[in-house]
Write an enzyme that holds these catalytic residues in place. Structure first.
Site, PDB file in Angstrom:
ATOM      1  N   LYS A 110       0.862  -1.177   0.000  1.00  0.00           N
ATOM      2  CA  LYS A 110       0.000   0.000   0.000  1.00  0.00           C
ATOM      3  C   LYS A 110       0.902   1.231   0.000  1.00  0.00           C
ATOM      4  CE  LYS A 110      -3.539   2.386   2.657  1.00  0.00           C
ATOM      5  NZ  LYS A 110      -4.486   2.297   3.770  1.00  0.00           N
ATOM      6  N   LYS A 154      -2.150  -1.377  -3.930  1.00  0.00           N
ATOM      7  CA  LYS A 154      -3.031  -0.228  -3.854  1.00  0.00           C
ATOM      8  C   LYS A 154      -2.220   1.054  -3.879  1.00  0.00           C
ATOM      9  CE  LYS A 154      -5.988   1.893  -0.508  1.00  0.00           C
ATOM     10  NZ  LYS A 154      -6.317   1.957   0.866  1.00  0.00           N
TER      11      LYS A 154
END
Ligand code: PBG
Length: 335
Positions: free
Chosen positions: A203, A256
């Site tokens: 992330k 992400k």
């Protein structure tokens, strides 16, 4: 022979355009087929009844009370979307994020209500503290830094309460070290060995989360998330993060945001061959929405192109606010 034609004809053996001549031929040779079965649909669940509150920075996205979240899930299921990813907007925030593991908080109530009313839905819960802390950081603060190990204890409590409510998959999005292993052990000790973990493994510290923080009311009150989220320039580090989460027991790994990090999606999928999710985040969605509202992009085409590119990069699961729109578009195209 027509001399004019001959003089212009190249002697080409390979002509790629032969396979682009008609919709039928193009469909025969299409390499990536998007399916609504790949979509996971994020929902923001708040307190109250019959609440359906616009999120101005994300047109088409709403804060929903539990009853409305059930309706939204029913509609999504009917359109072919298999699952929802739940985020909570609690009434009460404090400095340790204790509403994250309150059994009566919006997420826990929504899990129970969705499982009761739409039982075949795959229910995934986001496990983080940022929506629950008064300061908006993803964990317990020590000075201005997020304290890793104390935060992991809180995340374990949140994951357990989601599992107890009936979640199929818990998805830690905090980027603390060691949280996947700690959550796995705690789930197993309590008899939740069938609950899967989808870790936000790679992330990045991204500007593209901006609109989400309005939707989830989770913007940090000071500072940023750079001490735990990843530097956008790094990919070897992403592979190490993914490897560590797999070793600790992650069942699905996530990259992400999605579109600015498609190379990371491909490398993760190729290296580990693991079920891989990619999150088309709020900023990716809102960019298409805003440009389309201005008449600068053709929204349906931009939506499908973006989602296709994420699947082509290697994502098995695509987390997207467009899940319902894209599922409807796919259904219409196949009729
Ligand atoms: C953290 C979390 C974030 C998103 C999902 N989980 C935001 C953040 O790190 O601030 C972003 C999702 C999006 O932008 O759509 N709980």
């Amino acid at each position: 022979m027509n001399p004019v034609q001959t003089s212009h004809a190249l002697s080409l053996v390979k002509r790629s355009r032969r396979l682009r001549r008609s919709p039928g031929i193009r469909a025969f040779v299409r390499e990536t087929r998007l399916s609504s079965e790949q979509f996971l649909y994020p929902l923001f669940v708040c307190e109250g009844q019959k609440v359906r509150r616009d999120v101005p920075s994300m047109p088409g996205v709403f804060q929903l009370s539990v009853d409305e979240a059930v309706k939204e899930t029913e509609a999504a299921r009917a359109e072919g979307v298999p699952g929802v990813l739940l985020f909570g907007i609690p009434a009460h925030k404090d400095d340790i994020g204790s509403s994250a593991y309150d059994n009566d908080a919006p997420v826990q109530a929504a899990v129970r209500a969705i499982k009761r009313n739409v039982p075949d839905t795959v229910v995934v819960t986001d496990v983080c503290l940022c929506e629950y802390t008064s300061h908006g950081h993803c964990g317990i603060l020590e000075g201005h830094d997020v304290a890793n190990d104390a935060t992991v204890e809180q995340l374990v409590r949140a994951a357990l309460s989601h599992a107890a409510a009936g979640a199929d998959i818990v998805a830690p999005s905090d980027m603390m070290d060691g949280r996947v292993g700690a959550i796995r052990r705690a789930l197993d000790e309590r008899g939740f060995e069938q609950v899967a973990i989808m870790s936000y493994a790679a992330k990045y510290c991204s500007a593209f989360y901006g609109p989400f923080r309005e939707a989830a009311e989770s913007a940090p009150k000071f500072g940023d998330r750079r001490t735990h989220q990843m530097d956008p320039g790094n990919v070897e580090e992403a592979l190490r993060e993914v490897e560590q989460d797999i070793e600790e027991g992650a069942d699905i790994v996530m990259v992400k945001p999605a579109m600015p990090y498609l190379d990371v999606v491909t490398r993760v999928k190729e290296r580990f061959g693991y079920p891989t999710a990619a999150y088309q985040v709020s900023g990716e969605y809102s960019m298409i929405k805003a440009a389309s509202a201005n008449g600068w992009l053709d929204e349906p085409r931009a939506m499908m192109e973006a989602l296709t590119s994420i699947a082509r990069a290697g994502a098995d699961i695509i987390i997207t606010y467009y899940a319902r729109d894209a599922a409807r578009a796919l259904r219409a195209a196949s009729q």
